[in-house]
Design a protein around this motif. Structure first.
Motif: not given
Length: 303
Positions: A58-62, A67-69
């Motif tokens: 599980v990740s919040v990388e997407s 957001a542009g990072f």
């Protein structure tokens, strides 16, 4: 005792009949709306695999990428796409309202025999495939056409440039595409308009703007709110019109989502963008509900 059993059996039969009636609809909604939504939400919080497919952990990388990072630092491209989508949707919805309101009123005051024909003229273009209509506008707005030459003659565009591809072409396509979805609900609202209330406002020497605000708008508000929902939600996530009339220069969030599931091959990022689009839609519906309640003088306006 027997009467109680008969009543209980009748109640059970009615309950079973109601459940049997709504069961197919509930099954359809769960299968094609609820389950895909849960799958989309879970995909948005997963990592992107070697080929862009979702995988654990599980990740919040997407959401960070949205957001542009990225690995090269911060880029405003995705946020600009989101802001452009909101802006194009708001402007297109506003223009559709400004055109559809007087048009629906004009149709409603025509003789009964003319109204079906006029409504048919409004709806008829939507019977054509959306891609074909977009290609039609591409030909109309292309360089060295009468419309583009007129725009160049008044200094809106350089002589060798057409009005396509551009943000203006996308906006024009959105207004043209969704105008019938606003005219029809407003026409239905004008058909139910009580003229006695309008006459009473005139008899009390109300100014035209006050007549509209207090006598016409509250009566046509349900149609206006329904039309706004029918226009704003699909316009926010539109894919075909920005893709064709924008020529890749006016990408909206629908194009961003589609590209992540296709060429860019980053399914978690596409799911995150789709989730943001859904949340923005729900937030817009809540705002419209509050605006409708306020404009209706406290009367509930069901969306």
């Amino acid at each position: 005792m027997a009467g109680r059993k008969t009543a209980a059996g009748r109640h059970l039969g009615q309950t079973s009949h109601r459940l049997g009636t709504i069961a197919p609809g509930v099954f359809w909604i769960v299968l094609f709306l609820v389950l895909p939504s849960f799958f989309l939400i879970s995909m948005a919080f997963m990592s992107s695999g070697p080929y862009g497919l979702p995988q654990m952990p599980v990740s919040v990388e997407s959401f960070k990428q949205l957001a542009g990072f990225g690995f090269l630092g911060w880029s405003p491209g995705n946020l600009q796409t989101l802001i452009r989508s909101l802006w194009q949707m708001l402007v297109a919805t506003g223009l559709v309202i400004l055109i559809a309101y007087p048009l629906a009123y004009f149709i409603s005051i025509q003789p009964a025999r003319r109204q079906p024909l006029m409504l048919l003229i409004i709806v008829l273009p939507s019977w054509t495939n959306q891609v074909i209509r977009a290609f039609g506008w591409m030909n109309i707005l292309a360089p060295d056409t009468p419309v583009s030459n007129l725009a160049a003659s008044v200094g809106l565009t350089p002589p060798e440039m057409g009005l396509f591809p551009s943000n203006f072409a996308v906006l024009l396509g959105l207004v043209y595409n969704f105008l019938p979805f606003m005219v029809l609900p407003l026409y239905a609202a004008f058909e139910k308009l009580d003229p006695n209330i309008v006459r009473a406002a005139h008899d009390l020497y109300a100014k035209p703007v006050h007549v509209f605000r207090h006598a016409v708008l509250p009566q046509t508000l349900p149609g206006l709110m329904a039309g706004t929902v029918l226009v704003s939600i699909p316009a926010f996530g539109m894919y075909v019109i920005p893709e064709l009339l924008g020529g890749g220069k006016a990408m909206m969030i629908g194009n961003l989502v589609a590209r992540q599931f296709a060429a860019a091959s980053n399914w978690p990022l596409g799911a995150a963008a789709a989730l943001i689009m859904i949340l923005a839609t729900l937030g817009g519906l809540m705002i419209l509900r509050r605006i409708g309640r306020r404009l209706g003088g406290g009367k509930e306006v069901v969306l």
